[in-house]
Design a protein around this motif. Structure first.
Motif, PDB file in Angstrom:
ATOM      1  N   THR A 191      89.346  48.294 -26.696  1.00  0.00           N
ATOM      2  CA  THR A 191      88.100  48.286 -25.951  1.00  0.00           C
ATOM      3  C   THR A 191      88.201  49.278 -24.795  1.00  0.00           C
ATOM      4  N   GLU A 193      88.339  48.499 -21.761  1.00  0.00           N
ATOM      5  CA  GLU A 193      89.247  47.926 -20.764  1.00  0.00           C
ATOM      6  C   GLU A 193      90.621  47.630 -21.338  1.00  0.00           C
ATOM      7  N   LYS A 196      92.278  43.993 -26.629  1.00  0.00           N
ATOM      8  CA  LYS A 196      91.890  42.594 -26.515  1.00  0.00           C
ATOM      9  C   LYS A 196      92.112  41.905 -27.858  1.00  0.00           C
ATOM     10  N   GLN A 214      80.044  41.284 -22.715  1.00  0.00           N
ATOM     11  CA  GLN A 214      80.239  41.932 -21.422  1.00  0.00           C
ATOM     12  C   GLN A 214      81.364  42.974 -21.435  1.00  0.00           C
ATOM     13  N   LEU A 215      81.573  43.610 -22.576  1.00  0.00           N
ATOM     14  CA  LEU A 215      82.551  44.699 -22.653  1.00  0.00           C
ATOM     15  C   LEU A 215      81.894  45.983 -23.144  1.00  0.00           C
ATOM     16  N   ASP A 228      77.436  44.606 -24.930  1.00  0.00           N
ATOM     17  CA  ASP A 228      78.552  43.989 -25.638  1.00  0.00           C
ATOM     18  C   ASP A 228      79.257  45.030 -26.495  1.00  0.00           C
ATOM     19  N   HIS A 229      80.471  44.667 -26.872  1.00  0.00           N
ATOM     20  CA  HIS A 229      81.240  45.496 -27.800  1.00  0.00           C
ATOM     21  C   HIS A 229      81.235  44.790 -29.155  1.00  0.00           C
TER      22      HIS A 229
END
Length: 369
Positions: A191, A193, A196, A214-215, A228-229
């Motif tokens: 992702t 960030e 995950k 929320q990614l 979203d992702h």
């Protein structure tokens, strides 16, 4: 005031010539998360040695003899409707009203020099490829005219392999084995960030979307709103499998076919088995009663006429000359043969029932769990 009573000024505020542009290349992560970048630009500023006059000294500046220091020229001509005056910039002094006779050795009479400046740029999160950032006053500067241009930054975003953007949402493809799609698993996914954990539930279908909330991409106008992702599941089916794997898949297919057979509800399985046992016991009792009535030369109970066993051979009657012991022996032989037939039939029914009850009980136990 010039000739003809017209008011005009030699100072025209047109800053479009002072604007500059810069191409900024961002990584995919920077465009999503935002941040700060320092860039070096080249812009025009006033020449310090001549203070923007372009002359080596004050004595090197003289008044324009063509426009007489006005910087403008007026041309008047007679028309059918009257006298028409046209004002234009003086080409001799470029509208300045002054003529430089001795140029500055640094700017060569232009009054401006090109300098390099370091500028810090705030990159908003969620900026898209092809966007433009405007920094007011970041362009070239002319202190004599009190004018300054703007800096326009044209944003270009690098593509990231494995992640694509669509509005505020991000999309990626995740390939899993067909056994993981059936049984479920947890995989590591990349992702913005970092990596995950993505849980693959049992029974996931090819092309199904699983998302991490929320990614995604934040809204550039509302930073608190974020997409979203989404992960598109791709199920990998092998083209070649071993004999062991093939046999296991065949067993799974056979088990699936067995599950399609309708079975009683788990709460009523006891009543179902009891009713089946009573029905078999009743049939055995009626069969033996019919055999017994036959050898007694009885027509049988009329209530069980629908299931009474009919004689296979015609009845033997006493004839003249027949020995009286032949008929009892014949009846005993027939009873023994009927008994052995019933015993073999009962054993075969029990074996068949056990064979069919095993997958049924396994399915019921699985449903209860």
């Amino acid at each position: 005031m010039g000739p003809g009573g017209f008011h005009y000024s030699t100072k025209v505020k047109d800053n479009r010539g002072f604007d500059i542009s810069y191409d900024l290349l961002l990584s995919f992560e920077e465009s999503i998360l935002g941040g700060k970048r320092e860039i070096n630009i080249f812009r025009d500023e006033m020449c310090d040695p001549c203070h923007g006059t372009g002359a080596k000294s004050r004595n090197g500046i003289t008044e324009c003899t063509r426009c007489r220091g006005q910087g403008r020229l007026m041309k008047t001509q007679r028309a059918p409707f009257g006298i028409v005056s046209q004002i234009s910039s003086c080409l001799n002094c470029d509208g300045r009203g002054k003529v430089i006779t001795e140029h500055c050795t640094r700017c060569y009479g232009s009054g401006k020099v090109q300098v390099e400046r370091n500028i810090k740029v705030d990159i908003p999160g969620g900026i898209d490829d092809g966007s433009t950032i405007r920094i007011s006053g970041g362009g070239s500067v002319d202190k004599q005219r009190s004018a300054s241009g703007d800096l326009y930054i044209f944003v270009r975003v690098k593509e990231k392999q494995g992640i694509r953007r669509d509005g505020l949402n991000l999309y990626s493809d995740v390939t899993i084995d067909y056994t993981d799609a059936i049984l479920g698993t947890t995989v590591k996914v990349e992702t913005i960030e970092g990596f995950k954990n993505l849980r693959i539930p049992p029974g996931t279908q090819p092309g199904e979307n699983l998302k991490l909330c929320q990614l995604g991409v934040p809204d550039i106008k509302k930073p608190n709103v974020r997409g979203d992702h989404n992960f598109v599941i791709m199920v990998k089916i092998p083209k070649h499998i071993s004999n062991r794997e093939s046999s296991l898949v065949e067993e799974l297919a056979a088990l699936k076919e067995g599950q399609n057979i309708s079975v009683p509800d788990s709460t009523n399985i006891g009543n179902f088995q009891k009713r089946n046992h009573d029905r078999l016991t009743r049939r055995k009792r009626l069969f033996w009663r019919s055999i017994w009535n036959y050898f007694r030369n009885d027509e049988g109970d009329q209530r069980f006429a629908s299931i009474r066993v009919q004689p296979v051979i015609p009845r033997w009657t006493s004839h003249r000359g027949t020995h009286p012991a032949v008929l009892p022996l014949l009846k005993g032989f027939l009873m023994l043969a009927a008994f052995l037939f019933v015993i073999s039939r009962t054993c075969k029914l029990r074996l068949t029932q056990k064979r069919h009850d095993r997958p049924t009980q396994a399915n019921v136990a699985a449903e209860v769990e």
